[in-house]
Enzyme design. Structure first.
Site, PDB file in Angstrom:
ATOM      1  N   CYS A  61      -2.626 -18.557 -16.807  1.00  0.00           N
ATOM      2  CA  CYS A  61      -1.703 -17.776 -17.385  1.00  0.00           C
ATOM      3  C   CYS A  61      -2.101 -17.823 -18.977  1.00  0.00           C
ATOM      4  O   CYS A  61      -1.881 -18.836 -19.380  1.00  0.00           O
ATOM      5  CB  CYS A  61      -0.287 -18.452 -17.158  1.00  0.00           C
ATOM      6  SG  CYS A  61       1.058 -17.634 -18.139  1.00  0.00           S
ATOM      7  N   CYS A  64       1.074 -18.746 -21.310  1.00  0.00           N
ATOM      8  CA  CYS A  64       0.933 -20.116 -21.152  1.00  0.00           C
ATOM      9  C   CYS A  64       0.268 -20.953 -22.061  1.00  0.00           C
ATOM     10  O   CYS A  64       0.605 -21.966 -22.768  1.00  0.00           O
ATOM     11  CB  CYS A  64       0.929 -20.543 -19.675  1.00  0.00           C
ATOM     12  SG  CYS A  64       2.012 -19.901 -18.399  1.00  0.00           S
TER      13      CYS A  64
END
Length: 138
Positions: A61, A64
């Site tokens: 991600c 993230c």
């Protein structure tokens, strides 16, 4: 002389510090930890005497990777009033399902074992600071 240089290089490349630094806690100065399993989550998050920020993330991600370090930095600034648990959703799918994580990054604010606030996606430092202050009651 060559052996001394080789040894010096080796020592410079060798990680130092407590074993916890291998889990990304150095930025949080001990206030951030990776959840190891459901029992660890129960002990260190649900039963925590301090408020806990739970960062549900994934290695793949992109957002993230931006939010994680930013959040760790902001938690470290709280000087021990709050701790941060990092939960990789690929390793702990059961926790992601239990806490209804539909997208990453998802960040929960937990107090006394209850979710008291939540956000999904990236936030800037001012928004993170407001989120944390609300959690710790400052």
């Amino acid at each position: 002389m060559a052996q001394r240089l080789a040894l010096r290089r080796l020592l410079l490349l060798t990680p130092r510090g407590p074993p916890s630094s291998a889990f990304g806690t150095s930025a949080g100065r001990g206030s951030t930890f990776n959840v190891q399993d459901g029992s660890d989550f129960q002990d260190r998050v649900v039963n925590s005497p301090k408020p806990v920020v739970v960062d549900f993330h994934a290695q793949w991600c992109g957002p993230c990777k931006i939010l994680g370090p930013r959040l760790e930095k902001m938690v470290a600034k709280q000087e021990g009033k709050v701790v941060m648990a990092k939960v990789d959703i690929d390793d702990h799918t059961d926790l992601a399902i239990e806490y209804e994580v539909g997208a990453v990054p998802t960040v929960l604010a937990m107090k006394n074992g209850d979710v008291v606030d939540k956000f999904v996606g990236i936030k800037d430092e001012d928004q993170l600071e407001a989120f944390l202050k609300k959690l710790i009651g400052a």
